[in-house]
Scaffold this motif. Structure first.
Motif, PDB file in Angstrom:
ATOM      1  N   VAL B 106       4.542  20.526 -21.624  1.00 43.15           N
ATOM      2  CA  VAL B 106       5.127  19.335 -22.236  1.00 43.15           C
ATOM      3  C   VAL B 106       4.470  18.096 -21.634  1.00 43.15           C
ATOM      4  O   VAL B 106       4.556  17.861 -20.430  1.00 43.15           O
ATOM      5  N   LYS B 107       3.817  17.332 -22.493  1.00 45.85           N
ATOM      6  CA  LYS B 107       3.250  16.060 -22.046  1.00 45.85           C
ATOM      7  C   LYS B 107       4.356  15.033 -22.218  1.00 45.85           C
ATOM      8  O   LYS B 107       5.042  15.021 -23.245  1.00 45.85           O
ATOM      9  N   ILE B 108       4.576  14.190 -21.225  1.00 49.55           N
ATOM     10  CA  ILE B 108       5.743  13.308 -21.316  1.00 49.55           C
ATOM     11  C   ILE B 108       5.376  11.839 -21.444  1.00 49.55           C
ATOM     12  O   ILE B 108       6.179  11.041 -21.878  1.00 49.55           O
ATOM     13  N   GLY B 109       4.150  11.458 -21.072  1.00 47.17           N
ATOM     14  CA  GLY B 109       3.810  10.049 -21.140  1.00 47.17           C
ATOM     15  C   GLY B 109       2.606   9.784 -20.269  1.00 47.17           C
ATOM     16  O   GLY B 109       1.878  10.708 -19.896  1.00 47.17           O
ATOM     17  N   TYR B 110       2.418   8.519 -19.948  1.00 50.95           N
ATOM     18  CA  TYR B 110       1.244   8.150 -19.151  1.00 50.95           C
ATOM     19  C   TYR B 110       1.662   7.358 -17.935  1.00 50.95           C
ATOM     20  O   TYR B 110       2.736   6.744 -17.894  1.00 50.95           O
ATOM     21  N   ASP B 111       0.782   7.405 -16.970  1.00 46.85           N
ATOM     22  CA  ASP B 111       0.975   6.569 -15.787  1.00 46.85           C
ATOM     23  C   ASP B 111      -0.326   5.840 -15.532  1.00 46.85           C
ATOM     24  O   ASP B 111      -1.395   6.430 -15.638  1.00 46.85           O
ATOM     25  N   GLY B 112      -0.235   4.564 -15.238  1.00 44.05           N
ATOM     26  CA  GLY B 112      -1.437   3.823 -14.900  1.00 44.05           C
ATOM     27  C   GLY B 112      -1.576   3.758 -13.394  1.00 44.05           C
ATOM     28  O   GLY B 112      -0.588   3.680 -12.679  1.00 44.05           O
ATOM     29  N   ILE B 113      -2.808   3.824 -12.906  1.00 47.46           N
ATOM     30  CA  ILE B 113      -3.022   3.618 -11.478  1.00 47.46           C
ATOM     31  C   ILE B 113      -3.552   2.208 -11.314  1.00 47.46           C
ATOM     32  O   ILE B 113      -4.523   1.818 -11.987  1.00 47.46           O
ATOM     33  N   PRO B 279      -8.150   1.247 -18.450  1.00 48.30           N
ATOM     34  CA  PRO B 279      -8.973   2.439 -18.237  1.00 48.30           C
ATOM     35  C   PRO B 279      -8.424   3.448 -17.233  1.00 48.30           C
ATOM     36  O   PRO B 279      -8.678   4.644 -17.369  1.00 48.30           O
ATOM     37  N   VAL B 280      -7.727   2.979 -16.197  1.00 45.65           N
ATOM     38  CA  VAL B 280      -7.322   3.933 -15.148  1.00 45.65           C
ATOM     39  C   VAL B 280      -5.890   4.417 -15.418  1.00 45.65           C
ATOM     40  O   VAL B 280      -4.954   4.024 -14.735  1.00 45.65           O
ATOM     41  N   SER B 281      -5.751   5.231 -16.435  1.00 45.72           N
ATOM     42  CA  SER B 281      -4.422   5.790 -16.686  1.00 45.72           C
ATOM     43  C   SER B 281      -4.566   7.284 -16.938  1.00 45.72           C
ATOM     44  O   SER B 281      -5.630   7.776 -17.279  1.00 45.72           O
ATOM     45  N   ARG B 282      -3.468   7.990 -16.759  1.00 45.68           N
ATOM     46  CA  ARG B 282      -3.531   9.460 -16.870  1.00 45.68           C
ATOM     47  C   ARG B 282      -2.249   9.976 -17.525  1.00 45.68           C
ATOM     48  O   ARG B 282      -1.196   9.349 -17.428  1.00 45.68           O
ATOM     49  N   PRO B 283      -2.354  11.124 -18.156  1.00 44.22           N
ATOM     50  CA  PRO B 283      -1.159  11.702 -18.765  1.00 44.22           C
ATOM     51  C   PRO B 283      -0.307  12.425 -17.719  1.00 44.22           C
ATOM     52  O   PRO B 283      -0.824  12.890 -16.707  1.00 44.22           O
ATOM     53  N   LEU B 284       0.979  12.497 -17.968  1.00 44.65           N
ATOM     54  CA  LEU B 284       1.898  13.230 -17.102  1.00 44.65           C
ATOM     55  C   LEU B 284       2.480  14.411 -17.874  1.00 44.65           C
ATOM     56  O   LEU B 284       2.704  14.321 -19.072  1.00 44.65           O
ATOM     57  N   ALA B 311      15.239   8.788 -23.980  1.00 40.89           N
ATOM     58  CA  ALA B 311      14.612   8.975 -22.671  1.00 40.89           C
ATOM     59  C   ALA B 311      13.149   8.544 -22.707  1.00 40.89           C
ATOM     60  O   ALA B 311      12.755   7.580 -22.061  1.00 40.89           O
ATOM     61  N   TRP B 312      12.350   9.246 -23.499  1.00 41.31           N
ATOM     62  CA  TRP B 312      10.911   8.986 -23.415  1.00 41.31           C
ATOM     63  C   TRP B 312      10.407   8.078 -24.527  1.00 41.31           C
ATOM     64  O   TRP B 312       9.215   7.861 -24.643  1.00 41.31           O
ATOM     65  N   GLY B 313      11.303   7.558 -25.357  1.00 42.40           N
ATOM     66  CA  GLY B 313      10.889   6.673 -26.425  1.00 42.40           C
ATOM     67  C   GLY B 313      10.407   5.327 -25.901  1.00 42.40           C
ATOM     68  O   GLY B 313      10.505   5.029 -24.707  1.00 42.40           O
ATOM     69  N   GLU B 314       9.917   4.511 -26.845  1.00 40.17           N
ATOM     70  CA  GLU B 314       9.383   3.220 -26.410  1.00 40.17           C
ATOM     71  C   GLU B 314      10.451   2.330 -25.784  1.00 40.17           C
ATOM     72  O   GLU B 314      10.174   1.485 -24.939  1.00 40.17           O
ATOM     73  N   GLU B 315      11.708   2.513 -26.235  1.00 42.28           N
ATOM     74  CA  GLU B 315      12.803   1.723 -25.679  1.00 42.28           C
ATOM     75  C   GLU B 315      13.625   2.556 -24.703  1.00 42.28           C
ATOM     76  O   GLU B 315      14.716   2.153 -24.300  1.00 42.28           O
ATOM     77  N   GLY B 316      13.132   3.727 -24.360  1.00 42.78           N
ATOM     78  CA  GLY B 316      13.926   4.670 -23.575  1.00 42.78           C
ATOM     79  C   GLY B 316      14.062   4.257 -22.114  1.00 42.78           C
ATOM     80  O   GLY B 316      13.408   3.335 -21.644  1.00 42.78           O
ATOM     81  N   LEU B 318      13.159   5.894 -19.514  1.00 43.75           N
ATOM     82  CA  LEU B 318      11.996   6.196 -18.677  1.00 43.75           C
ATOM     83  C   LEU B 318      11.019   5.035 -18.686  1.00 43.75           C
ATOM     84  O   LEU B 318      10.367   4.727 -17.691  1.00 43.75           O
ATOM     85  N   ALA B 319      10.928   4.358 -19.853  1.00 42.48           N
ATOM     86  CA  ALA B 319      10.070   3.190 -19.922  1.00 42.48           C
ATOM     87  C   ALA B 319      10.580   2.113 -18.972  1.00 42.48           C
ATOM     88  O   ALA B 319       9.802   1.415 -18.322  1.00 42.48           O
ATOM     89  N   ASP B 320      11.919   2.015 -18.846  1.00 38.27           N
ATOM     90  CA  ASP B 320      12.491   1.046 -17.900  1.00 38.27           C
ATOM     91  C   ASP B 320      12.075   1.352 -16.476  1.00 38.27           C
ATOM     92  O   ASP B 320      11.980   0.467 -15.628  1.00 38.27           O
ATOM     93  N   LYS B 321      11.868   2.637 -16.198  1.00 36.13           N
ATOM     94  CA  LYS B 321      11.505   3.037 -14.839  1.00 36.13           C
ATOM     95  C   LYS B 321       9.998   2.958 -14.616  1.00 36.13           C
ATOM     96  O   LYS B 321       9.515   3.314 -13.547  1.00 36.13           O
ATOM     97  N   GLY B 322       9.247   2.555 -15.643  1.00 39.21           N
ATOM     98  CA  GLY B 322       7.817   2.337 -15.448  1.00 39.21           C
ATOM     99  C   GLY B 322       6.922   3.388 -16.054  1.00 39.21           C
ATOM    100  O   GLY B 322       5.699   3.312 -15.912  1.00 39.21           O
ATOM    101  N   MET B 323       7.488   4.406 -16.732  1.00 37.99           N
ATOM    102  CA  MET B 323       6.611   5.369 -17.380  1.00 37.99           C
ATOM    103  C   MET B 323       6.122   4.796 -18.701  1.00 37.99           C
ATOM    104  O   MET B 323       6.852   4.098 -19.396  1.00 37.99           O
ATOM    105  N   ILE B 324       4.864   5.060 -19.040  1.00 38.39           N
ATOM    106  CA  ILE B 324       4.303   4.539 -20.273  1.00 38.39           C
ATOM    107  C   ILE B 324       4.490   5.599 -21.358  1.00 38.39           C
ATOM    108  O   ILE B 324       3.970   6.718 -21.219  1.00 38.39           O
TER     109      ILE B 324
END
Lengths: 294, 347, 424
Positions: B106-113, B279-284, B311-316, B318-324
């Protein structure tokens, strides 16, 4: 002085009589005698010791001692420090068993039973041969519990009343009753030194032993307390055999019927106390009691 | 003697009853420390609203997570592992060897470094080439681009004359961290590829290419600051010339004191990472053991909670917690996979 | 008097004597400086922790007027109702002027997600509430809380802080209407971990520590005392006992993470005990504290005067009776002290627990030794690593609680030693 040279020295074959020893001049000659001078044996003894040797590892601490302990007598053991009298005392109730390197050879009998026989259990033995130590060592418990401890572990009483009685009579015999009867539940360690020592004696006699061993019981006490303990020893003689190790010759003279003189692991002379102090047969004994060394 | 026998008996009882006690009524999750802050929020939400027990989540790192996850099937092994990278072929093999043959990815979103520094100084404007030159152990010699030399650059100005004349001082995660792996792969390697000499090594000397493109300098310019990203944040506040490397969520939470470096014209912000422009982002990811789904209560509920729009939607949350969040199509694809428990193709 | 200086002149100390006193003075001063320095470090530590953490014992609450509309509870289960919706509805009624989508989002973010759980619990406890309107105090969001505690600077520009200008205005309005206030933070002491700082509590970790230490104490104390008694009183003196003694002393100095690895291998992989539970944690910490307890136990047995052993043996007590009736009671205060110090050490340990999975996010407060749980130091570690600003004060508060427990345990050790020490 090594053991080997003493035992195989042809110049001094066997020395039986006191006179021969007295005439010998060389210092080392005094100790070559294996045979004890005087009268170490009695009729109907309570304890008999024959050819007792004690080794600490390789070192010989007691060298072939033979002596009897009579019923209802006080036997005093005197001698300079390190002469082995305390070691010998501790053989009589096998307290030396607690020292791992200690080895006892020979035969010690209590009422004709060999106490070093493998089938002998030391626990009842120590109930029959009680001990009082140099430093008063009451348990950090109440006076009552101190005295009651022995009867309790040996199961001598059926109920509380009997135990109370044993405690009371033991403390009475130890001459302490009037001083502590109102505070039996207070800690024994709170008493004065002399009282503590008498408490230890009460603790020892509570299990009705036949023999009481005393290892310099008065050396940590002041003269008044000493006098009380000595008085007590004299009274206790009517019921028990007492073996006492002491450094004070006057004390030996006051309390004992027989006195044994030890010197460097040898038992030099045994005799009635008045004889030993007034007319010692052996030169070493004489030197010691006249204060020439020791 | 009595005492000893009691202990022996106790130890035996403990040993004998152990398997009986091992029944588990909560979900056990392990894995990446990057996914941990997101997975924990979902777990808490799930536990609080469903009435089931809240899943237990250990932060073991992606690699450590797979190691535990792939150890076998049964209540003693975790049900789900989080990861800040896709599962490796070698890990899949370990899984298969231990009987873990059915895994749902399950891919859940992205994280930027992000590379961030204190707001008291200006934000850096970097390219990935700059990052490589500033942080690699070996770089091409500026005088002779065919030759590799030990990194000579001391200040950012040395690296790129457009940058400020401050000492290179970068606080970043240690090699055990998934963030470090991703950073090396996304920023350093791409930066290295801009040099023909290193690019060329890809074909001729694979080992050498890996070494050059992935080794971070050890002369003190890069400081390993441990796994604790909050510590890096604090150090950056105290030292305005230093730059820190960490996940976007930490920048998001500390936006009042830190700002991220602009990399190739892209600011590290929510939109940029979601669009894929930064450019520096990765999937989770997380991985579910299918064999456990019907055995351990609550796994289905947890999966449903995680893949729900709230949870994982654009307004979810998880987005509030910083997940893309992922784009809508991707979300739909993965929630369908989860609903049908579509297992991965085990090579 | 001749010219040679002697020490016998009581009125004039010689230079030699003066030098001796000077050395003594300097030594005293050095010692005093060392103490002062360490005290100031401790004071600094306590000050920073306290100043960071005392605010965690207060928490901001917002009063909402929630209408529990009957139509919201049409589902079969009360849990399925849209509680966040109720909260949002209440907020919209309070601020009817907010209409834009973004504005609503900012508005809703003033309230903690925990508010929905509060409402759910209320309804589940008393379903008669449905259809009525109630005034409810709910937790404010951690950003609001930080602002109320002055940890967010209002004077900064809007882009530089997590609270928008418009939110500031709402917060001020709520405050002036007495609908926003800080109260004693009961939640902190009654809940487990959470990802929302305002909802995170220490109880789960405290109970986890309690269960773990319970296991540790009930295993390591009897085993440690038995081992110490055997080695000190019964074991023959030979090479084997020497070897065991050396090994015990070595084990006391082994890094604690090694015990974690050992625990992982034996208790989890071999015995199959459940990961992350106080049972396994307690077993691992038992391994860790045993050497400490054995060493302390042997030292206190050694300090029992031999005359007591002789006295007991002299009246015919067996070896076992001598030990259990006399030696052990006298050694007990020292043994207890050693045990408590070992326990305090175990209370502060995280490294070995990392290996057995106790460093984990666990929300439910554990109910027994087989429930997964965290412990106090692990909770501190996890909070210190969380990105939300609100966890900074929680971390400091958790440290304060851990320190309180440590100080309490060490005082207990001192108290026991003083109380049961027998004077000769």
């Amino acid at each position: 002085m090594e053991l080997a040279s003493r035992t195989s020295n042809p110049a001094f074959p066997t020395m039986l009589s006191g006179d021969i020893i007295r005439e010998a001049d060389e210092a080392h000659a005094y100790t070559t005698g294996r045979k004890t001078v005087g009268s170490p044996f009695v009729d109907n003894p309570r304890m008999t010791c024959r050819d007792v040797e004690v080794y600490y590892g390789e070192k010989c601490a007691i060298n072939k001692i033979s002596i009897d302990v009579d019923c209802n007598e006080v036997l005093a053991m005197i001698g300079p420090s390190g002469c082995g009298k305390s070691t010998f005392l501790r053989c009589l109730n096998r307290m030396n068993d607690t020292v791992p390197s200690c080895r006892v050879i020979g035969e010690i009998r209590l009422d004709n039973i060999d106490i070093y026989h493998p089938s002998i259990d030391v626990v009842p033995l120590r109930a029959r041969v009680g001990m009082v130590f140099q430093k008063p060592n009451p348990f950090p418990k109440s006076i009552y519990d101190n005295v009651a401890y022995g009867p309790r572990i040996h199961g001598l009483t059926k109920n509380k009343a009997e135990l109370d009685e044993i405690v009371e009579t033991s403390i009475m015999k130890a001459g302490l009753w009037n001083e502590v009867k109102d505070r039996l539940q207070e800690p024994g360690t709170g008493l004065s030194g002399g009282q503590q020592q008498r408490l230890c004696i009460a603790r020892a006699i509570a299990v009705s032993p036949e023999v009481i061993l005393m290892d310099e019981p008065c050396s940590a006490l002041d003269p008044i307390a000493t006098a009380k303990v000595e008085e007590l020893i004299a009274e206790l003689r009517t019921q028990f055999s007492i073996v006492i190790v002491t450094h004070a010759m006057q004390q030996a003279a006051r309390v004992s019927q027989r006195t044994a003189y030890f010197h460097l692991g040898d038992l030099i002379e045994v005799g009635p106390t008045d004889k030993i102090f007034t007319n010692p047969k052996h030169r070493l004994t004489e030197d010691y009691i006249t204060g020439r060394f020791g | 003697m009595k005492v000893t026998s009691i202990f022996v008996a106790g130890a035996l009882t403990l040993a004998l009853t152990a398997p009986a006690m091992a029944a588990r009524d909560y979900i056990s999750i392990v894995g990446s420390s990057t996914v941990y802050p997101f997975a924990t929020v979902v777990a808490e939400q799930f536990g609080k609203t469903s009435g089931s027990k809240t899943p237990k989540i250990e932060s073991t790192g992606s690699g450590g997570g797979f190691k535990l996850f792939c150890s076998g099937v049964g209540v003693n092994f975790p049900d789900i592992t989080n990861s800040s990278r896709a599962i490796k072929a070698s890990e899949m093999k370990t899984c298969a060897d231990n009987g873990v043959t059915e895994i749902v990815e399950v891919k859940i979103g992205y994280d930027g470094i992000v590379l961030a520094n204190s707001k008291t100084v200006e934000a850096l404007k970097l390219t990935r080439q700059d990052i490589f030159l500033a942080l690699a152990k070996e770089v091409p010699d500026p005088a002779n681009p065919e030759k590799l030399i030990a990194n000579p650059y001391k200040t950012w100005k040395d690296v790129n004359s457009a940058l400020a004349d401050t000492k290179i001082e970068v606080l970043g995660p240690p090699p055990t961290s998934g963030t470090r792996d991703a950073f090396v792969e996304l920023a350093m390697e791409t930066g290295a590829d801009t040099f023909p000499v290193i690019e060329g090594m890809k074909k001729t000397d694979k080992e050498g290419y890996k070494r050059v493109s992935q080794t971070v300098r050890e002369d003190g310019a890069y400081i390993e600051a441990g796994e604790n990203d909050n510590l890096i944040v604090q150090k950056l506040q105290a030292n305005p010339t230093a730059v820190g490397i960490f996940g976007f969520s930490f920048l998001d939470q500390n936006a009042d004191v830190l700002h991220g470096s602009i990399i190739e014209g892209e600011e590290p912000n929510f939109e940029g990472i979601a669009k894929g422009a930064y450019p520096v982002s990765r999937p989770l990811f997380f991985y579910v053991k299918k064999a456990h789904v019907d055995v351990i209560p609550g796994i289905k509920g947890y999966l449903a909670e995680f893949t729900s729009e709230k949870a994982w939607g654009e307004e979810g949350y998880l987005a509030d917690k910083g997940m893309i969040p992922m784009p809508k199509e991707e979300r739909q694809l993965f929630s369908k996979n989860v609903a049908s428990l579509k297992v991965m193709d085990m090579k | 008097m001749n010219s040679i200086e002697t020490t016998s002149d009581l009125l004039k100390p010689t230079t030699r004597l003066k030098r001796r006193y000077r050395v003594e003075r300097w030594f005293k001063r050095l010692g005093l400086t060392a103490i002062a320095l360490s005290l100031s470090f401790v004071a600094f530590l306590f000050f920073t922790i306290f100043s960071d953490g005392y605010t965690a014992f207060k928490q901001s609450y917002i009063e909402l007027e929630v209408h529990f509309a009957a139509e919201e509870f049409s589902q079969e289960k009360l849990a399925n109702a849209d509680y966040p919706g109720l909260v949002k509805h209440a907020m919209r009624t309070m601020f009817p002027e907010v209409t834009s989508r973004e504005g609503k989002k900012f508005l809703y973010s003033l309230i903690s997600p925990a508010a929905a759980y509060t409402l759910q619990n209320m309804v589940e406890a008393d379903p008669k509430m449905i259809g009525t309107t109630q005034k409810v105090w709910v937790l404010a969001d951690d950003d609001v809380d930080m602002l109320m505690k002055g940890k967010i600077d209002r004077s900064l520009g809007e882009g530089n802080r997590r609270v928008r200008d418009i939110q500031l205005a709402w917060i001020d309005r709520l405050e002036s209407e007495n609908r926003l206030e800080t109260r004693f933070n009961k939640t902190f002491f009654t809940t487990g971990d959470s990802r929302e700082p305002e909802l995170a509590g220490i109880l789960g970790a405290v109970k986890g520590s309690f269960f773990t230490l319970l296991i540790t104490l009930s295993l390591s104390f009897p085993i440690g005392v038995a081992a110490a008694v055997y080695l000190e009183e019964f074991a023959p003196e030979n090479k084997w006992t020497d070897l065991i003694e050396i090994n015990i002393n070595n084990l006391a100095a082994v890094p604690s993470i090694i015990f974690g690895l050992l625990g992982l291998a034996i208790f989890i992989n071999f015995w199959g005990l459940p990961r992350s539970t106080p049972m396994v944690g307690g077993l691992v910490l038992t391994l860790m504290t045993l050497p400490t307890i054995i060493i302390a136990g042997r030292a206190s047995l050694k300090s029992v005067p031999p005359s007591i052993r002789e006295a007991a043996l002299g009246v015919g007590a067996s070896k076992m009776q001598t030990v259990t009736h006399h030696v052990l009671p006298l050694a007990m205060p020292g043994m207890l002290t050693g045990t408590i110090i070992g326990m305090a050490q175990a209370l502060g340990e995280t490294a070995p627990l990392l290996m057995i999975g106790m460093v984990a996010f666990i929300v439910d407060v554990p109910g027994g030794i087989t429930d997964p749980s965290a412990v106090l130091p692990v909770q501190i570690y996890l909070w210190a690593d969380s990105p939300e600003r609100g966890f900074t004060e929680k971390t400091a508060a958790a440290i304060m609680i851990l320190l309180t427990f440590l100080i309490a345990m060490n005082s207990l050790a001192v108290f026991l030693r003083k109380k049961f020490e027998i004077k000769w």
